[in-house]
Design a protein around this motif. Structure first.
Motif: not given
Length: 442
Positions: A7, A11, A220-221, A224, A227, A244
């Motif tokens: 991930i 990123l 956005e982190c 993430e 998820k 992230c």
């Protein structure tokens, strides 16, 4: 761990699309629900604590369900509408209460949005304490059904989060729109869709930028991190969040986001530092109860030459006066928070809302501003000043030193304090009186 490292690599590739020079500040604006509501009168003129009289609840403060119709269109709803006009690649949306208004405003916006081919809509909403999430699931189905007709290539996914062994409420208030041209818009604040756009007192922030920047990347982190396990495993989610953030290029910004409970220490330190040198502190809060924050506030009030103002829903007043069934601030919280702060010299006023009557409104704002000789620091977002908000809930909280952005919150607080709020002396002697037009549904 291999999954988390993968991930981080993805990123890093994503964030490498912008360089240090593009870590510029986007356009940011603070907006506030200003409901327009009828004057709701008492059957008789009532005496107040200080010896005056009151014949009604305050106009445009006390708002019933019958007032929703006159608030179907406002500046915030218009602003929301503009977010969906350009071609969209993806929308990430997380709200504690992902519910729509009576006119299906948000679902209609999503269904009528200008989507790119194979665009994605990702929804996240909170479980209830019994493990169910009926409102969020219903909203997801509504959006899935209508987008399938309007644009079959758009995929809609959703997940319920929170209220498990690792976390309390999933209390986020955040939306990120990624456009096909590489630009972004974000919306965050104290409110949920639905009445939070209409008759509740809520604060909203809209942020737009021509390319991914530091603030967008930090937000956005949050998605993430979610998820990995939809906020069900504290350590895995925390690792994903840290990985992230490591991928975000270095840079500075005058507004940043903390994700609680992971950033609890960082946020508490920022609050302490801001309060330590402040000459004034203005707070508009929906829920209260965190003793550490209370003590920080009291310390300011005790200092010579300082001024602290606290704006609360009138639930906080009535709970301290008697058995207030249905009040969302308890008598214990009043005794442990409000009374000690009054004793310390904090000025307190109340918005006389209709939380107790006819599915009415309430003060749902969440912001405070500490000002010293060099400027102001604003704290705003999903966070209530409760113990759970700092220690177990999933909360997005923003810390700003942006003068123009902060000044909008200062102006709103002054407006509510001077034009809308009620002091203790102007509260009625009668316990939480009900206006005539609210009696039949109370």
């Amino acid at each position: 761990m291999k999954q988390l490292n993968a991930i981080a690599v993805l990123l890093a590739l994503h964030f490498s699309l912008f360089d240090i020079a593009s870590l510029r500040a986007g356009e940011i604006v603070g907006m506030f629900t200003e409901p327009t509501c009828a004057l709701h009168r008492y059957s008789v003129v009532l005496p107040t604590i200080a010896g005056g009289t009151a014949s009604s609840k305050p106009k445009n403060v006390y708002c019933l369900g019958t007032d929703v119709a006159s608030n179907q269109n406002n500046a915030i709803i218009e602003k929301f509408s503009t977010l969906f006009s350009k071609p969209i690649d993806s929308i990430d949306m997380a709200f504690f209460a992902l519910v729509d208004g009576p006119d299906d405003f948000l679902a209609k916006l999503l269904c009528g949005a200008n989507f790119s081919e194979n665009a994605k809509i990702s929804l996240m909403y909170s479980n209830t304490q019994d493990g169910s999430a009926p409102a969020g699931i219903a909203f997801q189905k509504k959006v899935s059904d209508c987008t399938a007709l309007a644009n079959p290539s758009v995929s809609v996914s959703g997940k319920a989060a929170g209220f498990n062994t690792s976390f309390g409420a999933m209390h986020l208030k955040l939306m990120i729109v990624h456009y096909a041209d590489g630009s972004f818009s974000m919306a965050f604040g104290s409110g949920n869709p639905g009445l939070g756009l209409r008759i509740h007192f809520d604060n909203w922030t809209f942020y737009s930028t021509l390319a991914a920047d530091k603030l967008v990347a930090e937000n956005e982190c949050i998605f993430e991190a979610a998820k990995t396990n939809s906020f069900t495993n504290f350590h895995e989610t925390g690792d994903a969040l840290r990985n992230c953030r490591k991928a975000i290029p270095a840079g500075t910004s005058n507004i940043r986001v903390d994700l609680l409970p992971f950033d609890q220490r960082d946020l508490r330190q920022k609050i302490h530092d801001a309060f330590l040198s402040s000459k004034t502190l203005d707070m508009a809060m929906s829920l209260i109860g965190d003793t550490e924050t209370r003590d920080e506030v009291a310390a300011i009030a005790h200092r010579s030459g300082t001024k602290v103002r606290l704006l609360l829903d009138d639930d906080a007043y009535w709970s301290g006066e008697g058995n207030c069934a249905g009040c969302f601030i308890s008598s214990e919280e009043v005794a442990n928070w409000v009374t000690p702060l009054e004793d310390a010299g904090v000025e307190i006023k109340y918005l006389e809302t209709a939380n107790q009557h006819c599915a009415g409104n309430f003060l749902h704002d969440k912001f405070f501003i500490a000002t010293n000789d060099t400027g102001a620091t604003l704290f705003t977002g999903a966070l209530n000043t409760t113990h759970a908000a700092f220690t177990s809930n999933v909360e997005n909280e923003y810390i700003s030193s942006d003068p123009a952005y902060n000044s909008a919150f200062e102006a709103e607080f002054n407006h509510m304090w001077s034009d809308l709020a009620t002091s203790r002396g102007d509260m009625t002697v009668e316990f939480n009186p009900v206006p005539v037009d609210a009696i039949t549904c109370n």
